[in-house]
Design a protein around this motif. Structure first.
Motif: not given
Length: 196
Positions: A25-35, A48-55
């Motif tokens: 039921a969720l959706r996520i941003a595939p990546a983001f930059v946070a300052t 900068e972070a990216h979603y990794t399905p394997q982890r």
């Protein structure tokens, strides 16, 4: 800490930025930059972070610290603590629908989070701990588990605190939610074995 969260192409993070389905039921941003800017130390930190399905979580791919004041804290510039920045950013990167009717709008977890830091409102927590509430309970477990796992926090502790239940019950509900087909693509290695 005030955190500015954007997509990698510089757009402000919103529910519309959460395009990758995760769980049921969720959706996520595939990546983001946070300052984050720390005026006291005179240091700005950007990750900068990216979603990794394997982890099953976001992985930080870049960390940049820069002095923004003449009297900056040199130690703070050399040493960064990105986990707090990730934990603050994640709720803005996870979206869900509160209404399952066709065309219902998406909202971020950050939009649900109250001033006291709770992710779900007290009335929702009270409702899902009642007997006989299964799908609604698993949906809330998925929201809380996903928020914790994506930020590399202990999901059992977060669920127990949010719902006012013992950690043992939280762990049991996580296992039951997963067995019922929820939590697909979400894993956590924090505080418990990966199956919880």
């Amino acid at each position: 800490m005030k955190v500015d969260v954007k997509t990698p192409d510089g757009r402000t993070m919103s529910a519309a930025s959460a395009t990758q389905p995760i769980g049921s039921a969720l959706r996520i941003a595939p990546a983001f930059v946070a300052t984050a800017v720390d005026d006291a130390t005179g240091v700005e930190t950007t990750i900068e972070a990216h979603y990794t399905p394997q982890r099953g979580r976001y992985l930080i791919t870049t960390i940049t610290n820069r002095a923004i004041a003449e009297d900056f804290n040199e130690d703070r510039l050399k040493h960064t603590a990105p986990q707090a920045l990730v934990q603050t950013a994640i709720p803005r990167c996870v979206a869900l629908q509160l209404d399952d009717s066709p065309g219902a709008s998406w909202t971020t977890v950050a939009d649900l989070t109250s001033a006291d830091g709770r992710i779900i409102p007290p009335w929702m927590a009270e409702a899902v701990v009642k007997r006989g509430i299964k799908d609604e309970r698993w949906q809330v477990i998925e929201i809380l588990y996903g928020t914790a796992a994506l930020a590399d926090l202990p999901p059992v502790k977060l669920i127990a605190a949010e719902l006012g239940i013992p950690e043992r019950t939280a762990s049991d509900w996580i296992q039951k939610a997963r067995a019922s087909g929820w939590l697909t693509g979400l894993t956590s290695n924090v505080g418990r074995p990966p199956t919880t």
